[in-house]
Write a protein that holds these residues in place. Structure first.
Motif, PDB file in Angstrom:
ATOM      1  N   LEU A 276       0.823  -1.214   0.000  1.00 46.97           N
ATOM      2  CA  LEU A 276       0.000   0.000   0.000  1.00 46.97           C
ATOM      3  C   LEU A 276       0.854   1.261   0.000  1.00 46.97           C
ATOM      4  N   SER A 277       2.049   1.163   0.598  1.00 42.42           N
ATOM      5  CA  SER A 277       2.904   2.346   0.682  1.00 42.42           C
ATOM      6  C   SER A 277       3.336   2.852  -0.689  1.00 42.42           C
ATOM      7  N   LEU A 279       1.474   3.478  -3.017  1.00 39.84           N
ATOM      8  CA  LEU A 279       0.461   4.432  -3.455  1.00 39.84           C
ATOM      9  C   LEU A 279       0.502   5.725  -2.655  1.00 39.84           C
ATOM     10  N   SER A 280       1.084   5.683  -1.455  1.00 38.36           N
ATOM     11  CA  SER A 280       0.926   6.793  -0.525  1.00 38.36           C
ATOM     12  C   SER A 280       1.514   8.101  -1.048  1.00 38.36           C
ATOM     13  N   VAL A 329      -1.400   3.275   3.358  1.00 33.35           N
ATOM     14  CA  VAL A 329      -1.651   4.166   2.228  1.00 33.35           C
ATOM     15  C   VAL A 329      -1.189   5.596   2.501  1.00 33.35           C
TER      16      VAL A 329
END
Length: 418
Positions: A276-277, A279-280, A329
């Motif tokens: 998810l990171s 996308l952050s 995220v």
């Protein structure tokens, strides 16, 4: 805008080089350590308490370099600084793969920390030179996502090498990571350029800075440091460093000890954070370009406060998944926005020094967070109190972010009142 006829501005090549830099300097140089500590400890005959000094040595090197590298980069140029720093990091990892004592490991990993910080700060400053205010957040977001790619790579590569090489697998892993870091140094030497004029271009998305008083100030970065807004920005970055590192350090331990999850399941949650990171940075960096840095930071800190509160609550099922989602995220989003705000405030000429200054304060937060969280957990017998503290401080940061009075808003850089 670039020259007519160019479909892709060279600024995006700078982003690729920058992403590789954070991938190598931070993702491999710093975040791979946790996976290698058990094997290093067993092979060198060291306990985890003594091995904890390895991370501290790296962190001290990182703090020293982020404070000084911006000033040095302003003199010799970000490109030269990044390439030299990655060379230091890569060569120190080569030597680390052959280390036979704790003392050697401490010295060598200290040098890795120096290289990591000295590469990270100037490469982020390139955003100020190559992108106008309307695009800085998005560009910085892609660059900071390099750490997420490194987490995914090291999570696959290190266990593979450990299985193949047995007790000496950690040496093979450090050597392999060193070769990757040195390869990135070569790529950056070819790709990176200090300013668009070096390629006969203009910055992408408009002028490099609509507000650049430090560029004309006779005292340069000293004029920037006298601005209260930079210190206020440092306070927000400190709160981020303090809170995010508690989850990064203790999330898996909390899942295993407090909630009774098997390590394999806890590891899956951590892998989800890594995925998810990616996308952050791009998501929230772009969001800050659209709604302003103040609003972007407030939303990020609000989501992180929710994540920490859910971790503290001990609620099962969907709440844990939501906590992991909110944390993953947003985890690299604050550095991307901070890069853009520092550039908005200081301008391209002093962006590296300004970003280095607030990154040093951020580093102090990273140093303090795990210590305080560990003491709270030891006294209470669980990590709920540590996450509750993180939730309260992240909520405070969200409120303080709404009072930020300098940065990009609605397509223009506006100086705030100090």
């Amino acid at each position: 805008m670039g020259r007519s006829g160019r479909s892709v501005h060279y600024a995006w090549a700078i982003v690729v080089g920058g992403t590789l830099t954070t991938f190598a300097a931070l993702g491999l140089g710093r975040f791979a350590l946790g996976m290698l500590l058990p094997a290093m400890s067993a092979d060198l005959g060291l306990g985890y308490a003594r091995m904890g000094w390895v991370g501290t040595a790296n962190f001290v090197g990182y703090l020293i370099s982020v404070l000084a590298s911006g000033v040095v980069a302003a003199r010799i140029g970000p490109r030269r600084m990044v390439v030299a720093a990655l060379a230091v990091a890569g060569l120190s990892l080569v030597a680390l793969s052959r280390a036979r004592s704790l003392e050697a490991v401490l010295v060598l990993y200290f040098l890795t920390g120096l290289g990591s910080g000295a590469a990270n700060v100037p490469v982020m400053s390139l955003v100020a030179a190559w992108f106008g205010s309307r695009s800085r957040g998005r560009a910085a977001g892609f660059i900071v996502s390099g750490s997420g790619f490194a987490i995914l790579l090291s999570g696959w590569l290190i266990p593979l090498l450990n299985r193949q090489h047995g007790a000496g697998g950690w040496r093979a892993s450090w050597f392999a990571l060193a070769l990757i870091v040195l390869a990135v140094a070569v790529i950056d030497a070819i790709v990176l350029r200090d300013r668009p004029a070096d390629k006969g271009l203009e910055p992408l998305g408009g002028p490099a800075a609509a507000f650049e008083p430090p560029a004309h100030h006779p005292h340069g970065i000293r004029g920037v440091l006298r601005r209260g807004a930079l210190w206020y920005l440092g306070l927000l970055y400190f709160l981020f460093g303090f809170t995010y590192v508690i989850a990064a350090t203790f999330m898996v331990t909390s899942l295993v000890r407090d909630r009774g999850f098997p390590e394999s399941v806890a590891g899956t949650f951590w892998s989800a954070v890594g995925a998810l990171s990616l996308l952050s940075g791009p998501i929230f960096g772009t969001l800050s370009d659209r709604i302003g840095r103040r609003g972007g930071l407030a939303i990020v800190f609000g989501l992180q406060a929710l994540a920490y509160a859910l971790f503290a609550s001990g609620l099962p099922g969907w709440s844990l998944a939501l906590a992991v989602g909110c944390y993953g995220v947003t985890v690299w989003s604050v550095p991307s926005i901070m890069t853009a705000v520092a550039a908005d405030l200081a301008g391209p000429r002093n962006a590296a020094a300004a970003f280095g200054f607030i990154t040093f304060i951020f580093g102090l937060g990273q140093m303090a967070g795990p210590v305080v969280a560990g003491v709270l957990a030891e006294r209470s017998g669980h990590f709920a109190s540590s996450f509750a503290l993180s939730a309260a401080l992240a909520a405070l940061a969200a409120g303080l972010a709404l009072l930020l009075r300098v940065g990009h808003r609605s397509g223009a850089d506006r100086p705030g009142r100090d």
